[in-house]
Design an enzyme around this catalytic site. Structure first.
Site, PDB file in Angstrom:
ATOM      1  N   THR A 262      42.288  63.803 154.111  1.00  0.00           N
ATOM      2  CA  THR A 262      41.833  63.451 152.759  1.00  0.00           C
ATOM      3  C   THR A 262      42.984  62.792 152.016  1.00  0.00           C
ATOM      4  O   THR A 262      44.107  63.297 152.022  1.00  0.00           O
ATOM      5  CB  THR A 262      41.365  64.697 151.994  1.00  0.00           C
ATOM      6  OG1 THR A 262      40.327  65.336 152.721  1.00  0.00           O
ATOM      7  CG2 THR A 262      40.857  64.327 150.608  1.00  0.00           C
TER       8      THR A 262
ATOM      9  N   LEU B  87      45.590  69.137 149.753  1.00  0.00           N
ATOM     10  CA  LEU B  87      44.542  68.253 150.244  1.00  0.00           C
ATOM     11  C   LEU B  87      44.547  68.360 151.765  1.00  0.00           C
ATOM     12  O   LEU B  87      45.607  68.514 152.378  1.00  0.00           O
ATOM     13  CB  LEU B  87      44.803  66.794 149.847  1.00  0.00           C
ATOM     14  CG  LEU B  87      44.706  66.423 148.364  1.00  0.00           C
ATOM     15  CD1 LEU B  87      45.049  64.941 148.183  1.00  0.00           C
ATOM     16  CD2 LEU B  87      43.321  66.714 147.807  1.00  0.00           C
ATOM     17  N   ASP B  88      43.373  68.266 152.380  1.00  0.00           N
ATOM     18  CA  ASP B  88      43.309  68.249 153.836  1.00  0.00           C
ATOM     19  C   ASP B  88      44.105  67.067 154.367  1.00  0.00           C
ATOM     20  O   ASP B  88      44.272  66.046 153.683  1.00  0.00           O
ATOM     21  CB  ASP B  88      41.859  68.126 154.304  1.00  0.00           C
ATOM     22  CG  ASP B  88      41.039  69.372 154.010  1.00  0.00           C
ATOM     23  OD1 ASP B  88      41.635  70.432 153.757  1.00  0.00           O
ATOM     24  OD2 ASP B  88      39.793  69.271 154.027  1.00  0.00           O
ATOM     25  N   LYS B  89      44.553  67.187 155.602  1.00  0.00           N
ATOM     26  CA  LYS B  89      45.366  66.142 156.217  1.00  0.00           C
ATOM     27  C   LYS B  89      44.694  64.771 156.136  1.00  0.00           C
ATOM     28  O   LYS B  89      45.340  63.768 155.807  1.00  0.00           O
ATOM     29  CB  LYS B  89      45.640  66.496 157.679  1.00  0.00           C
ATOM     30  CG  LYS B  89      46.427  65.445 158.435  1.00  0.00           C
ATOM     31  CD  LYS B  89      46.616  65.823 159.902  1.00  0.00           C
ATOM     32  CE  LYS B  89      47.314  64.703 160.667  1.00  0.00           C
ATOM     33  NZ  LYS B  89      47.482  65.037 162.098  1.00  0.00           N
TER      34      LYS B  89
END
Length: 362
Positions: free
Chosen positions: A146, A142-144
């Site tokens: 998100t 997951l993106d930082k």
């Protein structure tokens, strides 16, 4: 001849991968040559570099090369975690079984570290080892910024299984987001290839119809706050970097708090948080034991506050999307499915401009 017993942690991996993990001089080519001459064996039988090995098997190979060492030569020792870090990680756990651990990753915590990210989920996975012989493994990211559901495999065999499920697009991932404005089409599919934006060092993506990789995202509007914002569920059918963020911006409705793809317009006034409003709400995936894992994660505090401020009803969020059957062939129109829509946006069959709501209780 040197002999080793395959450990639980190596169950299910390829034979050449075992040598890569435990020796520094035995390459794929060497294992391949040994295989052709029949001198590398598993339980006395000839073995090839691509064969899958199992815990408890006995491996033998020629003695002219070094005996395998206990740890990988390139692996750096990790700093021991503090009690606070262990408690922090364990508080995220939503589910744990023999194959998997699922956590609710908070926004602001990177999945993997780097020169600019000294703290990450990966750096603190020792806290989630529990009674397993080794620390869990990341199988997706997951993106930082998100938040939400993040699956970890508890052993190598489970990691290989889950990785295959993600690669084969068998896993179902559902994201909740807040968009700036309300998409004109309330439910549909965004079909727009994605590639790296030149000059950004790969840190920013863009819709690229010439050289981009195929990317598809289904979506539906769940609720709207007049014309100001909308609660949208996104279901990515592919797994490109920043896919949901790029696709939302491509249809003219960037995610609230996403300055990278929405600029200044992505920040709403009226007390709405400036943090990114994107949350991995739910993951449904098959398990190595033959069952199905279905896990949901509650919204992070800043999104929960925005939902409350905008008056959204959380009970509307988990209604299953049911695709209506296609119309009879003779009644189908031949006009373009994307006529009048923004880039890549396509209306779902049977979609209306109003989201479906559950029947009222009598």
């Amino acid at each position: 001849m040197p002999t080793a017993t395959i450990a639980e942690d190596d169950d299910g991996i390829r034979l050449d991968r075992w040598f890569q993990r435990h020796t520094k001089d035995i390459s794929f080519n060497i294992v391949s040559r040994w295989s052709k001459s029949g001198v590398v064996r598993l339980d006395g039988a000839k073995a090839g570099p691509g064969d899958r090995i199992a815990a408890g098997q006995t491996l033998t190979w020629p003695e002219e090369l070094p005996v395998p060492v206990a740890t990988r030569p390139t692996e750096k020792p990790r700093e021991p975690l503090s009690e606070a870090q262990i408690e922090y990680m364990r508080a995220m756990v939503l589910h744990m079984d023999a194959h998997a651990i699922v956590i609710n990753k908070p926004p602001g915590l990177a999945t993997q570290g780097g020169t600019k990210q000294p703290t990450s989920v990966d750096a603190m996975l020792d806290a989630l080892q529990f009674d397993a012989p080794s620390r869990p493994r990341l199988v997706h990211r997951l993106d930082k910024d998100t938040s939400g559901v993040l699956l970890l495999a508890r052993n190598a065999k489970a990691a290989a299984f889950f990785s295959k499920e993600f690669a084969g697009r068998e896993a179902r991932k559902s994201y909740w987001a807040l968009t700036v404005g309300v998409p004109k089409i309330a439910a549909g599919t965004i079909d727009a290839p994605i590639g790296k934006q030149p000059g950004t060092g790969g840190e920013k993506m863009q819709v690229d119809t010439e050289a981009g990789l195929k990317a598809k995202t289904r979506y539906r509007v769940i609720e709207r706050a007049a014309g100001r914002a909308a609660w949208v569920e996104f279901l990515p059918l592919t797994g490109r970097t920043h896919q949901i963020r790029v696709h939302a911006a491509a249809i003219g409705h960037s995610l609230v708090g996403d300055g990278k793809y929405g600029g200044k317009e992505s920040y709403l006034t009226g007390g709405i948080s400036r943090k990114l409003h994107l949350h991995s709400r739910r993951l449904v995936i098959a398990t190595p034991g033959g069952g199905t894992l279905d896990v949901k994660a509650e919204l992070p505090p800043h999104m929960a506050e925005s939902w409350q401020m905008l008056g959204f009803d959380l009970q509307l969020g988990d209604i299953e999307i049911v695709e209506p059957p296609p119309p009879p062939l003779k009644k189908r129109r031949l006009s373009s499915a994307t006529s009048g829509n923004r880039r890549g946006e396509r209306r779902s069959r049977g979609a209306t401009d109003e989201p479906k709501r559950p029947p009222r209780k009598k």
